[in-house]
Design an enzyme around this catalytic site. Structure first.
Site, PDB file in Angstrom:
ATOM      1  N   GLU A  62      51.524  27.747  65.682  1.00  0.00           N
ATOM      2  CA  GLU A  62      52.962  27.659  65.450  1.00  0.00           C
ATOM      3  C   GLU A  62      53.678  28.661  66.346  1.00  0.00           C
ATOM      4  OE1 GLU A  62      53.654  26.307  60.835  1.00  0.00           O
ATOM      5  OE2 GLU A  62      53.667  28.442  61.278  1.00  0.00           O
ATOM      6  N   CYS A  63      54.640  28.201  67.125  1.00  0.00           N
ATOM      7  CA  CYS A  63      55.488  29.046  67.960  1.00  0.00           C
ATOM      8  C   CYS A  63      54.648  29.981  68.829  1.00  0.00           C
ATOM      9  CB  CYS A  63      56.493  29.810  67.094  1.00  0.00           C
ATOM     10  SG  CYS A  63      57.915  30.447  68.025  1.00  0.00           S
ATOM     11  N   GLY A  64      54.570  31.273  68.512  1.00  0.00           N
ATOM     12  CA  GLY A  64      53.755  32.170  69.309  1.00  0.00           C
ATOM     13  C   GLY A  64      52.301  31.739  69.359  1.00  0.00           C
TER      14      GLY A  64
ATOM     15  N   THR B 287      53.071  23.467  67.533  1.00  0.00           N
ATOM     16  CA  THR B 287      54.504  23.194  67.385  1.00  0.00           C
ATOM     17  C   THR B 287      55.277  24.481  67.644  1.00  0.00           C
ATOM     18  OG1 THR B 287      54.557  23.769  65.022  1.00  0.00           O
ATOM     19  CG2 THR B 287      54.057  21.471  65.585  1.00  0.00           C
TER      20      THR B 287
END
Length: 436
Positions: free
Chosen positions: A327-329, A427
């Site tokens: 997720e993200c990072g 994501t």
């Protein structure tokens, strides 16, 4: 029976978090059990709440969650004496289009739970106008009740007197006024506050905030203004399918943005969570059946992540046979490369083709509704996931098959689709809840 109160303000940066922590610790010092919540998608503040109260705090979000989920989460306050919900942004600030049970505004939670609002007002650069702002917030929405006001950063006794008189004339209670006090300022960086777990002196800072607020605010009057509250049994719980039976979860200063309610929901569904630290060059648990890399600050540690061969090779070996999700990072670390703010390009794990850069920062912020085009751990193709995105990275390449069609809160399609390749998925948004 608990006393419930929402702490909000006309805008961000006024002092909601500091006042919430100070009140929670001051009442805890008096022997009361205090439970905190965070209204909205901020994943940093709950850790500060836990540091102040000794109890896990979770997010409640009217855009992403239905009433049953919110009732289930708030039910953890059953055994508390005081329950505080810290708002985000201004009291009525949310998105333009309604989500599951509201727009994400703090006012939604106040009205839903029937808790009055304690306003933090910063009257810097004004005097009587502060009373007009408070009166406007009081009267804007019939279902939201105002308990009173705490003034923050008052410039002088004369300034305080002018504002107090105007608020009294407007029929608004003033519970206290705080002079400027640099010793209780929480340090910040590009994604918000520096996280509680990174601040060795956080306990002393909260203690000083509690002392300072107790000296200037009538704690008994604030407590009397709270609503007597007994939570109603929730019709349903989180209804979350964990991503696996045994989950290897990356957890350190670079991978720290995890919603506490998601971890609790996974455990409640029978999953086991095994943590590991990529920064300590640890690989995921070989006995796990799925690996999850949450967001955080990989851009601050990109060189170390790139150099940690045991982590990188262990993760790649894991992904040969079992799902890995970022997720993200975490998504960025699953990619090919990450360029840091100084323009230095660091190789990442290469499980996905994503390449990102912080050399040219651009803020991406907002709620996300994703319709999965393919499965990801815990969710089948076609699932609709609600989450939140907040980062400053720029996509240089996103060549893999899109994981989802992603919309913002207005319904507009956005370019951050996520990716999938083999057993790896990622994501940019942080998952909050699945649409039922």
């Amino acid at each position: 029976m608990a006393a419930g109160l929402v702490i909000s303000a006309p805008a961000s940066g006024v002092g909601k978090t500091t006042l919430t922590l100070a009140l929670a610790r001051a009442w805890r010092n008096r022997g009361l059990n205090v439970q905190c919540f965070k209204s909205g998608p901020d994943y940093i503040d709950p850790a500060f709440h836990a540091a102040a109260t000794g109890r896990v705090s979770v997010n409640v979000d009217s855009w992403a969650m239905d009433r049953g989920t919110i009732a289930h989460l708030v039910g953890r306050g059953t055994d508390a004496d005081v329950v505080l919900a810290e708002g985000s942004m201004g009291l009525f600030d949310g998105v333009a289009a309604r989500g599951v049970s509201g727009t994400g505004a703090t006012a939604d939670i106040a009205e839903m739970l029937g808790w009055p609002v304690l306003l933090v007002i910063d009257p810097s650069g004004q005097a009587q106008t502060a009373a007009a702002i408070a009166a406007g917030l009081r009267d804007y929405r019939a279902g939201v009740q105002l308990a009173g006001v705490v003034l923050n950063r008052v410039a002088s006794p004369r300034h305080e007197d002018l504002v107090r008189r105007a608020l009294n004339d407007a029929g608004i209670a003033v519970f206290g006024a705080l002079p400027r006090h640099a010793e209780i300022s929480l340090p910040k960086r590009h994604l918000g506050l520096v996280q509680a777990e990174e601040q060795a002196e956080i306990g002393k800072l909260i203690d000083e905030a509690a002392r300072f607020v107790a000296e200037h605010v009538d704690l008994d009057a604030v407590l009397r203004s709270a609503a007597s509250w007994s939570p109603q049994p929730a019709a349903n719980g989180m209804n979350v399918t964990p991503p696996g039976q045994r989950i290897a979860l990356a957890r350190d200063a670079a991978f720290s943005f995890v919603y506490p309610h998601m971890l609790e929901a996974w455990r409640a569904a029978g999953a086991e969570i095994s943590t590991f630290s990529p920064l300590a060059d640890e690989a995921p648990d070989a006995s796990a059946d799925v690996c999850w890399l949450p967001g955080g600050y990989p851009e601050l540690h990109a060189g170390k992540i790139a150099a940690n061969a045991r982590f990188r090779s262990g993760l790649c070996a894991f992904a040969d046979t079992r799902p890995v999700h970022g997720e993200c990072g975490g998504y960025m670390v699953l990619g090919t490369a990450l360029t840091d703010a100084d323009g230095i390009r660091h190789e990442m794990t290469g499980l996905l083709g994503l390449e990102t850069s912080f050399a040219k920062r651009r803020m991406h912020l907002g709620y996300r509704l994703a319709s999965l085009a393919a499965p990801m751990p815990g969710h089948q193709a076609g699932a609709r996931l609600r989450g939140h995105e907040f980062h400053y990275s720029t996509i240089l390449a996103q060549p893999d098959t899109p994981l989802a069609v992603v919309h913002d809160a207005t319904g507009a399609v956005i370019a951050e689709t996520g990716s999938r390749r083999g057993l790896a998925t990622g994501t940019f948004f942080h998952l909050i809840a699945e649409d039922r």
